[in-house]
Scaffold this motif. Structure first.
Motif, PDB file in Angstrom:
ATOM      1  N   UNK A 256       9.871   7.933   7.252  1.00 11.09           N
ATOM      2  CA  UNK A 256       8.767   7.343   7.899  1.00 11.09           C
ATOM      3  C   UNK A 256       9.329   5.924   8.325  1.00 11.09           C
ATOM      4  N   UNK A 257      10.360   5.172   7.707  1.00 13.24           N
ATOM      5  CA  UNK A 257      11.041   3.910   8.180  1.00 13.24           C
ATOM      6  C   UNK A 257      11.643   4.286   9.539  1.00 13.24           C
TER       7      UNK A 257
ATOM      8  N   UNK B 123       6.080  -7.026  -1.727  1.00 18.16           N
ATOM      9  CA  UNK B 123       4.816  -6.687  -2.338  1.00 18.16           C
ATOM     10  C   UNK B 123       4.097  -7.733  -2.665  1.00 18.16           C
ATOM     11  N   UNK B 124       4.548  -8.950  -2.899  1.00 20.12           N
ATOM     12  CA  UNK B 124       3.936  -9.976  -3.474  1.00 20.12           C
ATOM     13  C   UNK B 124       3.259 -10.898  -2.036  1.00 20.12           C
TER      14      UNK B 124
ATOM     15  N   UNK C  60       0.898  -1.164   0.011  1.00 25.68           N
ATOM     16  CA  UNK C  60       0.024   0.042   0.004  1.00 25.68           C
ATOM     17  C   UNK C  60       0.773   1.285  -0.039  1.00 25.68           C
ATOM     18  N   UNK C  61       1.742   1.164   0.907  1.00 26.65           N
ATOM     19  CA  UNK C  61       2.650   2.501   1.029  1.00 26.65           C
ATOM     20  C   UNK C  61       3.947   2.542   0.435  1.00 26.65           C
ATOM     21  N   UNK C  62       4.616   1.156   0.188  1.00 26.74           N
ATOM     22  CA  UNK C  62       5.796   1.168  -0.150  1.00 26.74           C
ATOM     23  C   UNK C  62       6.946   1.312   0.584  1.00 26.74           C
TER      24      UNK C  62
ATOM     25  N   UNK D  50      -1.971  -0.346  -6.209  1.00 24.45           N
ATOM     26  CA  UNK D  50      -1.583  -0.062  -7.512  1.00 24.45           C
ATOM     27  C   UNK D  50      -1.364   1.263  -7.642  1.00 24.45           C
ATOM     28  N   UNK D  51      -2.370   2.076  -7.467  1.00 22.91           N
ATOM     29  CA  UNK D  51      -2.269   3.562  -7.814  1.00 22.91           C
ATOM     30  C   UNK D  51      -3.187   4.147  -6.719  1.00 22.91           C
TER      31      UNK D  51
END
Length: 316
Positions: free
Chosen positions: A113-114, A261-262, A33-35, A198-199
């Motif tokens: 953020x991390x 992300x998978x 969601x946020x990467x 996705x976007x």
């Protein structure tokens, strides 16, 4: 290696690998969601185990602000594990509100953020230590009912004993993974979550409340982390407030191995690392983590996107 030893290691590997998968899915959902990686996830893992221990009537030790404290009533283990996961889910949502949302709305660099999530993780761990001390806590032997200590999957002549708790952990993990797969692939909430992943901008333009689904994602992530913490704690004990730090690193290895992300990649990565660890000879058990991370290093050299990940094309 005899067939009996092989099957025993294989079944044990599936059990611990399935827990790795559940835990890593919490990382994967937030990343999709946020990467970014939520380093507070390991602390939620620890918190969930402590919540369950308290809810089943466990008493604390002699150190900490809550020394010798225990609840006046206790819940059945099956109820306690669900309640503790829900509580941890709300804590995860609070982490999102405090450590992620303010920086996201300011358009801060993802690295900040991390760092923020890492700071929250240490706050949670230190609060736990302040309240209950640094002792290890063991779940009662009868939390899974009247199950025998081990179940024989072989014959009388060639026994293949597997600890009952390992079988229960594997069964619970399969159920949770199946429910999560259904939620993401067959419900409107899951489809909306995938659209946001996705976007997020396009999803927002199409009328999807992205903030709402980010909160939902963090809740599910916290729920999964807590569940994994309780399952591991019931198998090996809660080894103090830093109990989840090592598993947090292992969870990162799982999602990188499977593919960032998978969701299927997190499951496959967890099972692979669990099986690899299970087949490490007993004489080299101290190097079990090194072997798992060595496998990760080889994968990064050969296939950087992971087993089921996809290559990202950066447009400039």
């Amino acid at each position: 290696m005899s067939l009996t030893i092989f099957l025993q290691n294989f079944l044990n590997g599936l059990s611990i690998g399935s827990v790795y998968a559940i835990f890593a899915l919490g990382y994967t959902l937030v990343f999709s969601i946020l990467g970014i990686i939520n380093f507070a996830h390991g602390a939620i893992f620890t918190l969930g185990a402590y919540f369950t221990y308290v809810l089943i009537g466990g008493a604390f030790g002699f150190n900490g602000l809550l020394a010798n404290a225990m609840l006046p009533v206790k819940m059945p283990f099956a109820v306690a594990i669900v309640v503790s996961s829900i509580l941890s889910g709300f804590v995860s949502v609070l982490v999102e509100r405090l450590a992620f949302r303010p920086l996201r709305r300011r358009g801060a660099d993802p690295l900040l953020t991390v760092v923020s999530s890492l700071g929250v993780a240490f706050v949670i761990v230190n609060v736990i230590q302040y309240l209950v001390g640094a002792e290890s806590y063991t779940f009662p032997a009868d939390i899974y009912g009247n199950l025998p200590p081990a179940i024989n999957f072989g014959t009388v002549e060639n026994p293949i004993p597997i600890r009952s708790v390992q079988i229960v952990i594997f069964a619970v993990s399969v159920v949770i993974l199946s429910l999560l797969t259904y939620l993401i692939n067959a419900t409107k909430y899951g489809k909306a979550m995938r659209a946001v992943a996705e976007d997020a901008t396009t999803a927002s333009l199409l009328g999807i409340d992205t903030d709402r689904f980010i909160v939902l994602t963090f809740f599910i992530s916290g729920f999964l982390g807590s569940l994994a913490g309780t399952l591991v704690g019931s198998s090996v004990s809660i080894a103090g407030p830093y109990f989840g730090i090592g598993f947090g690193l292992k969870g990162l290895a799982v999602i990188v191995l499977g593919g960032l992300g998978s969701i299927p990649g997190a499951v496959v990565g967890g099972l692979v690392i669990g099986l690899v660890e299970a087949f490490v000879p007993g004489d080299y058990s101290a190097y079990r983590d090194a072997i798992a991370f060595g496998l990760l290093f080889i994968m990064l050299m050969v296939r950087p996107q992971g087993l089921l990940g996809r290559s990202f094309v950066q447009k400039v």
